[in-house]
Design a protein around this motif. Sequence first.
Motif, PDB file in Angstrom:
ATOM      1  N   ILE A   6       0.862  -1.183   0.000  1.00  0.00           N
ATOM      2  CA  ILE A   6       0.000   0.000   0.000  1.00  0.00           C
ATOM      3  C   ILE A   6       0.894   1.226   0.000  1.00  0.00           C
ATOM      4  CG2 ILE A   6      -1.776   1.272   1.261  1.00  0.00           C
ATOM      5  CD1 ILE A   6      -2.636  -1.406   2.492  1.00  0.00           C
ATOM      6  N   SER A   7       0.654   2.141  -0.955  1.00  0.00           N
ATOM      7  CA  SER A   7       1.474   3.348  -1.049  1.00  0.00           C
ATOM      8  C   SER A   7       1.071   4.342   0.039  1.00  0.00           C
ATOM      9  CB  SER A   7       1.316   4.001  -2.423  1.00  0.00           C
ATOM     10  OG  SER A   7       0.066   4.667  -2.516  1.00  0.00           O
ATOM     11  N   ARG A   9      -0.295   6.965  -0.414  1.00  0.00           N
ATOM     12  CA  ARG A   9      -1.598   7.521  -0.819  1.00  0.00           C
ATOM     13  C   ARG A   9      -2.684   6.446  -0.788  1.00  0.00           C
ATOM     14  NH1 ARG A   9      -0.928  10.656  -6.226  1.00  0.00           N
ATOM     15  NH2 ARG A   9      -3.130  10.945  -5.807  1.00  0.00           N
ATOM     16  N   TYR A  10      -2.404   5.332  -0.117  1.00  0.00           N
ATOM     17  CA  TYR A  10      -3.340   4.207   0.030  1.00  0.00           C
ATOM     18  C   TYR A  10      -3.722   3.600  -1.315  1.00  0.00           C
ATOM     19  CZ  TYR A  10      -3.594   5.773   4.804  1.00  0.00           C
ATOM     20  OH  TYR A  10      -3.260   6.135   6.065  1.00  0.00           O
ATOM     21  N   GLN A  11      -2.792   3.524  -2.236  1.00  0.00           N
ATOM     22  CA  GLN A  11      -3.022   2.908  -3.526  1.00  0.00           C
ATOM     23  C   GLN A  11      -2.275   1.586  -3.598  1.00  0.00           C
ATOM     24  OE1 GLN A  11      -1.497   6.052  -5.999  1.00  0.00           O
ATOM     25  NE2 GLN A  11      -3.536   6.895  -6.344  1.00  0.00           N
ATOM     26  N   VAL A  12      -2.823   0.657  -4.381  1.00  0.00           N
ATOM     27  CA  VAL A  12      -2.147  -0.610  -4.644  1.00  0.00           C
ATOM     28  C   VAL A  12      -2.169  -0.854  -6.152  1.00  0.00           C
ATOM     29  CG1 VAL A  12      -2.726  -1.676  -2.423  1.00  0.00           C
ATOM     30  CG2 VAL A  12      -4.234  -1.991  -4.372  1.00  0.00           C
ATOM     31  N   VAL A  13      -1.203  -1.609  -6.625  1.00  0.00           N
ATOM     32  CA  VAL A  13      -1.168  -2.011  -8.021  1.00  0.00           C
ATOM     33  C   VAL A  13      -1.618  -3.468  -8.076  1.00  0.00           C
ATOM     34  CG1 VAL A  13       0.317  -2.426 -10.017  1.00  0.00           C
ATOM     35  CG2 VAL A  13       0.689  -0.411  -8.576  1.00  0.00           C
ATOM     36  N   LYS A  29     -14.249  -0.190 -13.411  1.00  0.00           N
ATOM     37  CA  LYS A  29     -14.598   0.056 -12.023  1.00  0.00           C
ATOM     38  C   LYS A  29     -14.650  -1.266 -11.254  1.00  0.00           C
ATOM     39  CE  LYS A  29     -16.621   4.432 -12.592  1.00  0.00           C
ATOM     40  NZ  LYS A  29     -15.577   5.326 -12.290  1.00  0.00           N
TER      41      LYS A  29
END
Length: 68
Positions: A6-7, A9-13, A29
């Motif tokens: 988790i980045s 910025r709370y993002q994941v790939v 979506k």
Amino acid sequence: MTIVTISSRYQVVIPRDVRERLGLKPGQKVQALPFKGRVELIPLEPIEAARGFVRGIDTTVPREGDRT
């Protein structure tokens, strides 16, 4: 098992193998749901994908007298 981070910025790939297995496309979506201590991402299908899914259904059901 694939591990992601988790980045800040709370993002994941989503890893490539997972994207390919699920047929995910850029801009698609997904619904994020917390479930039993984990996060589930559920791909959403466009409403057009549901067109015709009840084709061939038996519509002969008993009707009440005041309904026609």
